[in-house]
Motif scaffolding. Sequence first.
Motif, PDB file in Angstrom:
ATOM      1  N   VAL A  35       0.828  -1.208   0.000  1.00  0.00           N
ATOM      2  CA  VAL A  35       0.000   0.000   0.000  1.00  0.00           C
ATOM      3  C   VAL A  35       0.864   1.260   0.000  1.00  0.00           C
ATOM      4  CG1 VAL A  35      -2.062  -1.001   1.035  1.00  0.00           C
ATOM      5  CG2 VAL A  35      -0.271  -0.124   2.509  1.00  0.00           C
ATOM      6  N   HIS A  36       2.151   1.107   0.185  1.00  0.00           N
ATOM      7  CA  HIS A  36       3.136   2.187   0.094  1.00  0.00           C
ATOM      8  C   HIS A  36       2.756   3.399   0.957  1.00  0.00           C
ATOM      9  CE1 HIS A  36       4.792  -0.195  -3.161  1.00  0.00           C
ATOM     10  NE2 HIS A  36       3.542  -0.319  -3.591  1.00  0.00           N
ATOM     11  N   PRO A  37       2.640   3.188   2.266  1.00  0.00           N
ATOM     12  CA  PRO A  37       2.190   4.262   3.151  1.00  0.00           C
ATOM     13  C   PRO A  37       3.178   5.417   3.299  1.00  0.00           C
ATOM     14  CG  PRO A  37       2.936   2.405   4.434  1.00  0.00           C
ATOM     15  CD  PRO A  37       2.929   1.966   2.996  1.00  0.00           C
ATOM     16  N   ASN A  38       4.423   5.210   2.925  1.00  0.00           N
ATOM     17  CA  ASN A  38       5.424   6.265   3.072  1.00  0.00           C
ATOM     18  C   ASN A  38       5.644   7.054   1.782  1.00  0.00           C
ATOM     19  OD1 ASN A  38       5.948   5.637   5.790  1.00  0.00           O
ATOM     20  ND2 ASN A  38       7.221   3.933   5.149  1.00  0.00           N
ATOM     21  N   GLN A  39       4.831   6.790   0.782  1.00  0.00           N
ATOM     22  CA  GLN A  39       4.935   7.524  -0.479  1.00  0.00           C
ATOM     23  C   GLN A  39       3.706   8.416  -0.634  1.00  0.00           C
ATOM     24  OE1 GLN A  39       5.630   4.951  -3.796  1.00  0.00           O
ATOM     25  NE2 GLN A  39       7.375   3.959  -2.836  1.00  0.00           N
ATOM     26  N   PRO A  40       3.886   9.585  -1.230  1.00  0.00           N
ATOM     27  CA  PRO A  40       2.732  10.473  -1.413  1.00  0.00           C
ATOM     28  C   PRO A  40       1.718   9.887  -2.399  1.00  0.00           C
ATOM     29  CG  PRO A  40       4.707  11.402  -2.446  1.00  0.00           C
ATOM     30  CD  PRO A  40       5.121  10.157  -1.727  1.00  0.00           C
ATOM     31  N   MET A  41       0.465  10.194  -2.171  1.00  0.00           N
ATOM     32  CA  MET A  41      -0.596   9.758  -3.074  1.00  0.00           C
ATOM     33  C   MET A  41      -0.655  10.736  -4.248  1.00  0.00           C
ATOM     34  SD  MET A  41      -4.656   9.318  -2.257  1.00  0.00           S
ATOM     35  CE  MET A  41      -4.570   7.732  -1.462  1.00  0.00           C
ATOM     36  N   THR A  42      -0.772  10.212  -5.453  1.00  0.00           N
ATOM     37  CA  THR A  42      -0.871  11.079  -6.619  1.00  0.00           C
ATOM     38  C   THR A  42      -2.291  11.620  -6.745  1.00  0.00           C
ATOM     39  OG1 THR A  42      -1.516   9.327  -8.171  1.00  0.00           O
ATOM     40  CG2 THR A  42       0.859   9.667  -7.814  1.00  0.00           C
ATOM     41  N   ARG A  43      -2.450  12.632  -7.567  1.00  0.00           N
ATOM     42  CA  ARG A  43      -3.788  13.189  -7.802  1.00  0.00           C
ATOM     43  C   ARG A  43      -4.706  12.142  -8.422  1.00  0.00           C
ATOM     44  NH1 ARG A  43      -2.037  18.658 -10.716  1.00  0.00           N
ATOM     45  NH2 ARG A  43      -0.392  17.250 -11.351  1.00  0.00           N
ATOM     46  N   VAL A  44      -4.151  11.332  -9.309  1.00  0.00           N
ATOM     47  CA  VAL A  44      -4.969  10.295  -9.949  1.00  0.00           C
ATOM     48  C   VAL A  44      -5.427   9.273  -8.916  1.00  0.00           C
ATOM     49  CG1 VAL A  44      -4.922   8.395 -11.605  1.00  0.00           C
ATOM     50  CG2 VAL A  44      -3.912  10.587 -12.209  1.00  0.00           C
ATOM     51  N   GLN A  45      -4.521   8.835  -8.047  1.00  0.00           N
ATOM     52  CA  GLN A  45      -4.898   7.875  -7.007  1.00  0.00           C
ATOM     53  C   GLN A  45      -5.962   8.458  -6.085  1.00  0.00           C
ATOM     54  OE1 GLN A  45      -0.888   7.390  -5.554  1.00  0.00           O
ATOM     55  NE2 GLN A  45      -0.688   5.353  -6.471  1.00  0.00           N
ATOM     56  N   ALA A  46      -5.809   9.716  -5.718  1.00  0.00           N
ATOM     57  CA  ALA A  46      -6.798  10.370  -4.857  1.00  0.00           C
ATOM     58  C   ALA A  46      -8.140  10.473  -5.566  1.00  0.00           C
ATOM     59  CB  ALA A  46      -6.307  11.762  -4.446  1.00  0.00           C
ATOM     60  N   ALA A  47      -8.125  10.840  -6.849  1.00  0.00           N
ATOM     61  CA  ALA A  47      -9.372  10.981  -7.606  1.00  0.00           C
ATOM     62  C   ALA A  47     -10.105   9.652  -7.714  1.00  0.00           C
ATOM     63  CB  ALA A  47      -9.088  11.538  -8.995  1.00  0.00           C
ATOM     64  N   VAL A  48      -9.358   8.564  -7.960  1.00  0.00           N
ATOM     65  CA  VAL A  48      -9.981   7.239  -8.059  1.00  0.00           C
ATOM     66  C   VAL A  48     -10.596   6.839  -6.721  1.00  0.00           C
ATOM     67  CG1 VAL A  48      -9.487   4.778  -8.389  1.00  0.00           C
ATOM     68  CG2 VAL A  48      -8.575   6.461  -9.996  1.00  0.00           C
ATOM     69  N   MET A  49      -9.890   7.103  -5.625  1.00  0.00           N
ATOM     70  CA  MET A  49     -10.417   6.757  -4.304  1.00  0.00           C
ATOM     71  C   MET A  49     -11.668   7.574  -3.983  1.00  0.00           C
ATOM     72  SD  MET A  49      -8.588   6.684  -0.571  1.00  0.00           S
ATOM     73  CE  MET A  49      -7.386   5.493  -1.070  1.00  0.00           C
ATOM     74  N   ILE A  50     -11.643   8.868  -4.262  1.00  0.00           N
ATOM     75  CA  ILE A  50     -12.800   9.723  -3.999  1.00  0.00           C
ATOM     76  C   ILE A  50     -13.990   9.294  -4.853  1.00  0.00           C
ATOM     77  CG2 ILE A  50     -13.693  12.075  -4.236  1.00  0.00           C
ATOM     78  CD1 ILE A  50     -10.805  13.006  -3.472  1.00  0.00           C
ATOM     79  N   ALA A  51     -13.735   8.987  -6.116  1.00  0.00           N
ATOM     80  CA  ALA A  51     -14.811   8.526  -7.000  1.00  0.00           C
ATOM     81  C   ALA A  51     -15.435   7.243  -6.457  1.00  0.00           C
ATOM     82  CB  ALA A  51     -14.287   8.304  -8.410  1.00  0.00           C
ATOM     83  N   GLY A  52     -14.608   6.341  -5.969  1.00  0.00           N
ATOM     84  CA  GLY A  52     -15.130   5.100  -5.397  1.00  0.00           C
ATOM     85  C   GLY A  52     -15.982   5.340  -4.169  1.00  0.00           C
ATOM     86  N   VAL A  53     -15.514   6.206  -3.278  1.00  0.00           N
ATOM     87  CA  VAL A  53     -16.265   6.514  -2.069  1.00  0.00           C
ATOM     88  C   VAL A  53     -17.610   7.152  -2.410  1.00  0.00           C
ATOM     89  CG1 VAL A  53     -16.283   7.997  -0.015  1.00  0.00           C
ATOM     90  CG2 VAL A  53     -14.239   6.692  -0.587  1.00  0.00           C
ATOM     91  N   LEU A  54     -17.618   7.995  -3.437  1.00  0.00           N
ATOM     92  CA  LEU A  54     -18.853   8.667  -3.841  1.00  0.00           C
ATOM     93  C   LEU A  54     -19.735   7.798  -4.737  1.00  0.00           C
ATOM     94  CD1 LEU A  54     -17.462  12.244  -4.600  1.00  0.00           C
ATOM     95  CD2 LEU A  54     -18.706  11.470  -2.573  1.00  0.00           C
ATOM     96  N   GLY A  55     -19.240   6.634  -5.113  1.00  0.00           N
ATOM     97  CA  GLY A  55     -20.020   5.726  -5.956  1.00  0.00           C
ATOM     98  C   GLY A  55     -20.058   6.146  -7.410  1.00  0.00           C
ATOM     99  N   LEU A  56     -19.110   6.965  -7.828  1.00  0.00           N
ATOM    100  CA  LEU A  56     -19.064   7.424  -9.215  1.00  0.00           C
ATOM    101  C   LEU A  56     -18.357   6.392 -10.098  1.00  0.00           C
ATOM    102  CD1 LEU A  56     -17.988  11.108  -8.555  1.00  0.00           C
ATOM    103  CD2 LEU A  56     -20.302  10.243  -8.942  1.00  0.00           C
ATOM    104  N   LYS A  57     -18.752   6.338 -11.342  1.00  0.00           N
ATOM    105  CA  LYS A  57     -18.090   5.465 -12.299  1.00  0.00           C
ATOM    106  C   LYS A  57     -16.939   6.239 -12.917  1.00  0.00           C
ATOM    107  CE  LYS A  57     -21.131   2.189 -11.908  1.00  0.00           C
ATOM    108  NZ  LYS A  57     -20.840   1.014 -11.175  1.00  0.00           N
ATOM    109  N   TYR A  58     -15.842   5.560 -13.102  1.00  0.00           N
ATOM    110  CA  TYR A  58     -14.722   6.202 -13.758  1.00  0.00           C
ATOM    111  C   TYR A  58     -14.111   5.238 -14.764  1.00  0.00           C
ATOM    112  CZ  TYR A  58     -12.203   3.453 -10.298  1.00  0.00           C
ATOM    113  OH  TYR A  58     -11.743   2.437  -9.510  1.00  0.00           O
TER     114      TYR A  58
END
Length: 62
Positions: A35-58
């Motif tokens: 899960v690479h907890p010591n590396q920064p999350m990219t904008r794409v990774q954050a967007a995919v996670m947020i989309a999943g939490v919101l139930g959006l299709k991507y």
Amino acid sequence: MLTSFKDTADISSYARESVAALVKAGYLEGYDGGVHPNQPMTRVQAAVMIAGVLGLKYGLIR
């Protein structure tokens, strides 16, 4: 749930329960065996996670 990742020991104790909940819910999958907890999350990774939490299709737009 976190035992399947090779870098579980690198997850801070205060975040371990939250990371496990994200993995269990399917919002966090990790990559390259961790899960690479010591590396920064990219904008794409954050967007995919947020989309999943919101139930959006991507996906790719063609």
